[in-house]
Design an enzyme around this catalytic site. Structure first.
Site, short mmCIF file in Angstrom:
data_model
loop_
_atom_site.label_atom_id
_atom_site.label_comp_id
_atom_site.label_asym_id
_atom_site.label_seq_id
_atom_site.Cartn_x
_atom_site.Cartn_y
_atom_site.Cartn_z
N ASN A 13 0.88 -1.18 0.00
CA ASN A 13 0.00 0.00 0.00
C ASN A 13 0.91 1.22 0.00
O ASN A 13 1.49 1.57 1.03
CB ASN A 13 -0.89 0.00 1.25
N LYS A 15 0.13 4.31 -0.32
CA LYS A 15 -0.48 5.56 0.19
C LYS A 15 -0.17 6.70 -0.79
O LYS A 15 -0.14 6.47 -2.00
CB LYS A 15 0.04 5.87 1.59
N HIS A 99 -9.42 1.53 4.88
CA HIS A 99 -8.15 1.73 5.58
C HIS A 99 -8.36 2.73 6.72
O HIS A 99 -9.14 3.67 6.58
CB HIS A 99 -7.10 2.26 4.59
N GLU A 101 -6.70 5.13 7.75
CA GLU A 101 -6.43 6.54 7.40
C GLU A 101 -7.64 7.16 6.70
O GLU A 101 -7.94 8.33 6.89
CB GLU A 101 -5.17 6.62 6.52
N GLU A 171 -5.52 -4.74 10.56
CA GLU A 171 -4.53 -3.68 10.71
C GLU A 171 -4.76 -2.91 12.02
O GLU A 171 -5.56 -1.95 12.04
CB GLU A 171 -4.62 -2.70 9.54
N GLY A 177 2.47 2.29 10.57
CA GLY A 177 3.45 3.37 10.38
C GLY A 177 4.19 3.76 11.65
O GLY A 177 4.85 4.80 11.68
N SER A 217 3.32 -2.13 10.21
CA SER A 217 4.77 -2.20 10.38
C SER A 217 5.34 -3.60 10.10
O SER A 217 6.31 -4.02 10.74
CB SER A 217 5.19 -1.71 11.76
C1 PEP Z 1 -0.74 0.35 5.90
O1 PEP Z 1 -0.79 1.54 5.67
O2 PEP Z 1 -1.63 -0.39 5.50
C2 PEP Z 1 0.41 -0.16 6.66
C3 PEP Z 1 0.34 -1.35 7.14
O3 PEP Z 1 1.47 0.69 6.80
P1 PEP Z 1 2.87 0.31 7.51
O4 PEP Z 1 3.34 -0.98 6.94
O5 PEP Z 1 3.77 1.45 7.21
O6 PEP Z 1 2.58 0.19 8.98
#
Ligand code: PEP
Length: 257
Positions: A13, A15, A99, A101, A171, A177, A217
């Site tokens: 992803n 973003k 998501h 965000e 998630e 992040g 992460s």
């Molecule tokens: C995401 O945005 O779906 C995500 C998992 O980001 P990150 O791997 O940076 O935590």
């Protein structure tokens, strides 16, 4: 992961990162260095404007291109929005829906997410539905109840037949992040609970065959332990998917026996 019943899917992803020119460089490198992936599927969810470049370069590769959002209506006066049919027409195969965000910064409610899931399915896309608790919910011990609610709301009206095309991504918001990856046990526990909810909603066969990813992460060093969990069938990867070498390493890990 349990390959006997379901597909392992490694999805990036991006973003709001990378221009179309940077996408070309990344996709060429990925395509050139991709191992023979027999044991997992790979998806790259890029910004809308990068889709044509990614599709063109990855056309005959094992990497499917995904989007990160869509509008639920087929067409109309929605300035700045993109429909599911527009994505499908560009040969997009997957789309991330819900998501955290988008839920947090763009006010996406469970109702909107449900509409987007239906729009994606109606256009023949495979939605990657994101669910996950925040730190307060985890500390209060309501994680599983909250995720069960998110799943039921997002999947309302989705048939068993359609469910075969839905991917779930667990998630935890506190892990996205932040570098605070969930432990393999935490990820495994929630992914197993998600499968339990799917079993109640759709029966054992569909629950068993649904891909449930972990995201938050995940990187080249922790992927192996996370993917070793029985109910973790892949990853949705943000930061580490921006770096070809790291993304390739995660793919290699998922591709192991
Ligand atoms: C995401 O945005 O779906 C995500 C998992 O980001 P990150 O791997 O940076 O935590």
């Amino acid at each position: 992961m349990n390959r006997k019943y379901r597909k392992t899917i490694i999805a990036g992803n991006w973003k709001m990162h990378k221009t179309a020119s940077q996408t070309k460089v990344f996709a060429e490198r990925l395509k050139g260095a991709l191992p023979r992936v027999k044991r997992c599927s790979i998806v790259l969810c890029v910004p809308y404007v990068d889709i044509p470049a990614a599709v063109k370069i990855l056309k005959d590769s094992r990497v499917a291109v995904g989007a990160q959002n869509l509008h639920w209506e087929a067409s109309g006066p929605f300035t700045g929005e993109i429909s599911a049919a527009m994505l499908a027409d560009l040969d997009v195969k997957y789309v991330i829906i819900g998501h955290s965000e988008r839920r947090e910064y763009f006010g996406e409610s469970d109702l909107i997410i449900n509409k987007k899931i239906h729009a994606a399915l109606n256009a023949g896309l495979r939605p990657i539905l994101c669910v996950g608790e925040d730190l307060e919910q985890r500390d209060l011990g309501v994680t599983l109840e909250f995720i069960s609610y998110q799943l039921k709301a997002a999947l309302a009206g989705v048939s068993s037949e359609e469910m075969r095309r839905v991917v779930i991504a667990y998630e935890p918001i506190w892990a996205i992040g932040t570098g605070n990856t969930a432990t393999p046990e935490q990820a495994g526990e929630v992914c197993a609970a998600i499968r339990g909810v799917l079993r109640k909603l759709y029966g054992a066969r569909i629950a068993r065959s649904t891909t449930i990813q972990y995201g938050g992460s995940m990187n080249e060093t922790n992927a192996e332990a996370l993917l070793r969990q029985e109910d973790v069938d892949g990853g949705l990867i943000g930061t580490a998917a921006l770096d070809t070498e790291k993304f390739l390493q995660i793919i290699q890990t998922a591709n192991q026996d």
